[in-house]
Structure formats: structure tokens, C-alpha cells
Scaffold this motif. Structure first.
Motif, short mmCIF file in Angstrom:
data_model
loop_
_atom_site.label_atom_id
_atom_site.label_comp_id
_atom_site.label_asym_id
_atom_site.label_seq_id
_atom_site.Cartn_x
_atom_site.Cartn_y
_atom_site.Cartn_z
N GLU A 85 0.73 -1.35 0.03
CA GLU A 85 0.02 -0.13 0.07
C GLU A 85 0.82 1.45 0.13
OE1 GLU A 85 -1.97 -1.37 3.74
OE2 GLU A 85 -1.38 0.57 4.36
N PHE A 86 2.01 1.19 0.70
CA PHE A 86 2.75 2.25 0.54
C PHE A 86 3.38 2.69 -0.85
CE2 PHE A 86 5.19 5.73 2.39
CZ PHE A 86 6.51 5.38 2.03
N ARG A 87 3.73 1.59 -1.31
CA ARG A 87 4.40 1.71 -2.71
C ARG A 87 3.34 2.32 -3.55
NH1 ARG A 87 9.53 -1.24 -4.25
NH2 ARG A 87 9.72 -2.97 -2.64
N GLN A 90 2.96 5.98 -3.36
CA GLN A 90 4.30 6.70 -3.74
C GLN A 90 3.99 6.97 -5.36
OE1 GLN A 90 7.41 4.30 -2.17
NE2 GLN A 90 8.38 6.41 -1.42
N ARG A 144 11.29 12.37 0.07
CA ARG A 144 10.11 12.82 0.78
C ARG A 144 9.77 11.85 1.95
NH1 ARG A 144 6.83 13.48 3.95
NH2 ARG A 144 4.69 14.33 3.96
N TYR A 145 9.83 10.75 1.53
CA TYR A 145 9.53 9.57 2.35
C TYR A 145 10.58 8.67 2.80
CZ TYR A 145 4.58 10.30 1.69
OH TYR A 145 3.32 10.72 1.65
N ARG A 146 11.80 9.22 2.68
CA ARG A 146 13.11 8.59 3.33
C ARG A 146 13.04 8.29 4.66
NH1 ARG A 146 13.46 13.63 3.60
NH2 ARG A 146 15.22 14.37 5.01
N LYS B 37 5.49 8.93 9.10
CA LYS B 37 5.48 9.66 7.66
C LYS B 37 4.08 8.97 7.07
CE LYS B 37 10.01 11.47 7.10
NZ LYS B 37 11.13 10.96 6.67
N TYR B 38 3.88 7.78 7.39
CA TYR B 38 2.61 7.07 6.69
C TYR B 38 1.88 6.32 7.62
CZ TYR B 38 0.35 3.74 3.73
OH TYR B 38 -0.69 3.05 3.20
#
Lengths: 146, 62
Positions: A85-87, A90, A144-146, B37-38
Motif C-alpha cells: 500500500e505504501f508503494r 508513492q 520525501r518519504y526517506r 510519515k505514513y
């Protein structure tokens, strides 16, 4: 990659870089791009040497677009099939950035064409700008999500 | 959203990659959730909580 000194199983490196959905997309996309290249070259040669007439002219002109439309569809499938879901978030963010760039560029260029005599650009460049903008935004989203 | 993922992970001596493997998500996902962050979806939040054997509220704080 050995894990003899490590009690836990080594993580599947393959999942990290290429998710199964991404690999599937690549397997679908590359052959379709190859078909596009062949059709494009063929159609350009056709129009150069034996320009078709009537309905055949339109069919031949649209032919190179078909594999590209199929690839757009495959990309949509990729977004849906990506189960991380996170990928997926992105990916969608990069698509939004690509869309924003296309909207901005085409709006600006449209006014320049109509009011300032800028040269006309074939509309299919929209897809090129979108793909390039989306690709370039990927590292930004990753950062941004590093 | 604040969460105790890092602490719970450390208690079990799991790396982010190992936790990702157990949850069947990417390591980036684990990192993004840990750093706040998520926010994971409800199904993933449940999977995380179940993996650590505790209720969701014990893992995530709003």
C-alpha cells in the motif's frame, strides 16, 4: 548471499527493488513497446513511400497509438495490482505530479500558441511530458518519504 | 501517527527488513510507518498488531 551466522531468514531482496506487480508490468510493457517501435517505423515508411488514402489513412495513422494505449492500460493494472500500500501511494503521488506538470505545461503552451504565435506542438507530446515528469518525480517522492 | 513499532521491533531483535518480510510489505513501508510519515491502512494495522500479539491501541497512539 549467506545467512549462516544469522538466525533469521535473509529478506527477499527481490521484493525490495521490483515488486511482483512491477515485474509483471515490465514483462507486459517491454514487448508491447517493441511492437510499438516496429509499427511506428512501418507506418512512417508507409506514409513516406505509399501514402494510404481514405479510411486506411486514418487506420494507419492511429496504428502506432494502439500499443501505447495498451501500455497505459498495463500501467493502470500495475497500480491496481501493487499490493504494497505504501508503494502504491508513492506511485499515485508520482502520477499526480506528472499530471500537474502536463496541465501546467499544456495550458501555458496553449496560450503561447494562440496569443504569441508559438509553434504548434502535436498533442501526443502530452503523453511524453507526462511520462518524463512522472519518472523524474519518483526520486523526489522517494526522498520525501526517506 | 505515533507508534511503538521501533520499540516492539527492538524487543524481538528484528531489523526493519525482517519485520517487512513478516508483514509481507516493503522495508520502505515499515520505515515510513515507524517514522510516522505514513499511517497504515486498517487491515495492515491489524496485521501489525496481531504480529506483535497486542491490540492496535497498544501499537499506535493517536
Amino acid at each position: 548471499m549467506t545467512s549462516s551466522s544469522h538466525p533469521s531468514p535473509a529478506p527477499r531482496k527481490s521484493r525490495e527493488v521490483w515488486s511482483p506487480a512491477l515485474r509483471r508490468y515490465m514483462r507486459r510493457m517491454w514487448p508491447t513497446m517493441a511492437v510499438y517501435a516496429v509499427v511506428l517505423v512501418g507506418v512512417i515508411r508507409l506514409f513516406d513511400t505509399h501514402p494510404p488514402a481514405g479510411p486506411l489513412k486514418y487506420a494507419a495513422a492511429v496504428a502506432p497509438a494502439i500499443p501505447l494505449l495498451i501500455n497505459f492500460w498495463f500501467y493502470g493494472r500495475y497500480v491496481v495490482e501493487e499490493d504494497d500500500e505504501f508503494r502504491r501511494l508513492q506511485i499515485v503521488l508520482t502520477m499526480l505530479i506528472g499530471l500537474a506538470v502536463v496541465l501546467a505545461a499544456s495550458t501555458v503552451w496553449g496560450f503561447l500558441e494562440v496569443l504569441a504565435g508559438a509553434p504548434h506542438i502535436p498533442v501526443y507530446w502530452v503523453a511524453v511530458v507526462y511520462v518524463v515528469a512522472q519518472g523524474l518525480s519518483a526520486p523526489l517522492v522517494g526522498w520525501r518519504y526517506r | 501517527m505515533k507508534n511503538r513499532l521501533k520499540v516492539l521491533r527492538a524487543e524481538r531483535d528484528w531489523s526493519q527488513a525482517e519485520l517487512a518480510e513478516r508483514l509481507d510489505v516493503s522495508r520502505q513501508s515499515v520505515n515510513a510507518i515507524e517514522t510516522g510519515k505514513y499511517d497504515p491502512s486498517l487491515p495492515l494495522a491489524f496485521r501489525i498488531a496481531r504480529l506483535f500479539g497486542m491490540p492496535i491501541e497498544a501499537v499506535f497512539e493517536d
